[in-house]
Motif scaffolding. Structure first.
Motif, PDB file in Angstrom:
ATOM      1  N   ARG A 155       1.014  -1.011  -0.108  1.00  0.00           N
ATOM      2  CA  ARG A 155       0.162  -0.169   0.161  1.00  0.00           C
ATOM      3  C   ARG A 155       1.008   1.213  -0.459  1.00  0.00           C
ATOM      4  NH1 ARG A 155      -4.501  -1.191   4.052  1.00  0.00           N
ATOM      5  NH2 ARG A 155      -5.556  -2.925   2.642  1.00  0.00           N
ATOM      6  N   GLN A 199       2.231   1.248  -3.579  1.00  0.00           N
ATOM      7  CA  GLN A 199       1.442   2.078  -4.493  1.00  0.00           C
ATOM      8  C   GLN A 199       1.219   4.104  -4.147  1.00  0.00           C
ATOM      9  OE1 GLN A 199      -1.331  -1.263  -3.662  1.00  0.00           O
ATOM     10  NE2 GLN A 199      -0.277  -1.967  -5.921  1.00  0.00           N
ATOM     11  N   ARG A 245       1.653  -5.520  -9.378  1.00  0.00           N
ATOM     12  CA  ARG A 245       1.463  -4.234 -10.825  1.00  0.00           C
ATOM     13  C   ARG A 245       0.880  -4.545 -11.802  1.00  0.00           C
ATOM     14  NH1 ARG A 245       7.917  -3.362  -9.784  1.00  0.00           N
ATOM     15  NH2 ARG A 245       7.535  -1.404  -8.004  1.00  0.00           N
TER      16      ARG A 245
END
Lengths: 188, 118
Positions: free
Chosen positions: A57, A60, B48
């Motif tokens: 997290r 990201q 990803r």
């Protein structure tokens, strides 16, 4: 405020997609994340899973990290949110599957009446921590296990200082009641 | 405390200190098991390429890089890019990027995928 130049440099590299920098950030801060996660969830696969989630997290959402708090504090905040979410989803599963009888058995645990051995004592203490509501447990983990200040705890949980103090007080009273002889006999 | 004492509504400072001591004694500093950074990096790489969370969770809990590789393979197939990758002949580098580990051959991708689907 970013904790050190090294962290700042690694975050900058991670933002550019440098996996080696990401790995070094994980290695550097995994102990702090582990303390929070293990305090909230205990050890085991769920804890490992939540630890990985915390870092994924973070990576990201690197663009939203502005360095206003230290990187470690920021990661602990993500770890705490991740752990609280895990506890809430576990609780929802338990409510669906646990019968009233098993809840009653836990409430009248006869082992609560005797002074246990060291291992059993540690287990009892962990169970007592686990019996706190997630919100109370979060305050206890940050203030008492990690020995953070009231202000830091409030900052991580994003609640007022007064709420930290009142939750801590209620949680400690509950621990004292549920631990009984273990509480009374403890000397540091 | 006797039965006649009132139950306090606020913990005393020494109770808070005692609670802290009890907890720290019972819960020594813990750390994730070996390979945590590897597992996290594999998971980041998988995230990803949009690995389905349920597959990823199983893979991570199994501590299995083979399963993580399979998860990456499934995601690539699910995303409909697998054939394109094979046709371009660069599936190895894509898989390497996807799982962040050793290069994986096309045969391995197929074998891991079928293993994970069993």
């Amino acid at each position: 405020m970013i904790e050190s130049d090294d962290d700042a440099a690694l975050v900058a590299r991670a933002r550019r997609g440098d996996d080696d920098a990401c790995r070094r950030l994980v290695e550097r801060h995994q102990a702090a994340v582990a303390r929070t996660i293990f305090g909230m969830l205990g050890s085991g696969d769920d804890a490992d899973d939540a630890g990985q989630d915390t870092f994924v997290r973070f990576f990201q959402s690197l663009d939203t990290f502005r360095g206003e708090s230290s990187l470690r504090t920021y990661l602990v905040r993500i770890a705490m949110t991740t752990a609280l979410n895990a506890l809430r989803s576990t609780r929802r599963r338990e409510l669906r599957f646990v019968s009233d009888d098993s809840a009653l058995e836990q409430a009248v645990d006869p082992s609560a009446l005797v002074v246990p051995t060291d291992d059993a004592r540690a287990t009892r203490i962990r169970h007592a921590l686990g019996a706190l509501t997630p919100d109370h447990r979060a305050v206890v983990v940050l203030r008492l296990l990690e020995e953070r200040s009231t202000r830091e705890t409030a900052e991580i949980l994003q609640i007022p200082d007064g709420t930290v103090l009142s939750r801590l007080s209620r949680a400690v009273l509950q621990l004292r009641t549920s631990l009984g002889p273990v509480w009374e006999e403890f000397t540091e | 405390m006797t039965d006649h004492d009132e139950v306090p509504d606020r913990a005393a400072d020494d109770d808070i200190v005692r609670a802290g001591g009890l907890l720290r004694n019972a819960m020594p500093v813990a750390s994730f098991s070996d390979g945590f950074a590897d597992r996290t990096m594999a998971r980041l790489a998988a995230a990803r390429v949009a690995i389905p969370p349920a597959v990823l969770r199983v893979a991570a809990m199994q501590r299995s890089f083979r399963l993580l590789a399979a998860a990456a393979a499934i995601a690539i197939v699910a995303l409909g890019v697998h054939n394109t990758v094979i046709a371009r002949g660069d599936n190895t580098s894509i898989m390497e990027a996807a799982i962040g580990l050793q290069p994986v051959s096309a045969e391995s991708v197929l074998s891991y995928t079928s293993e994970a689907l069993q």
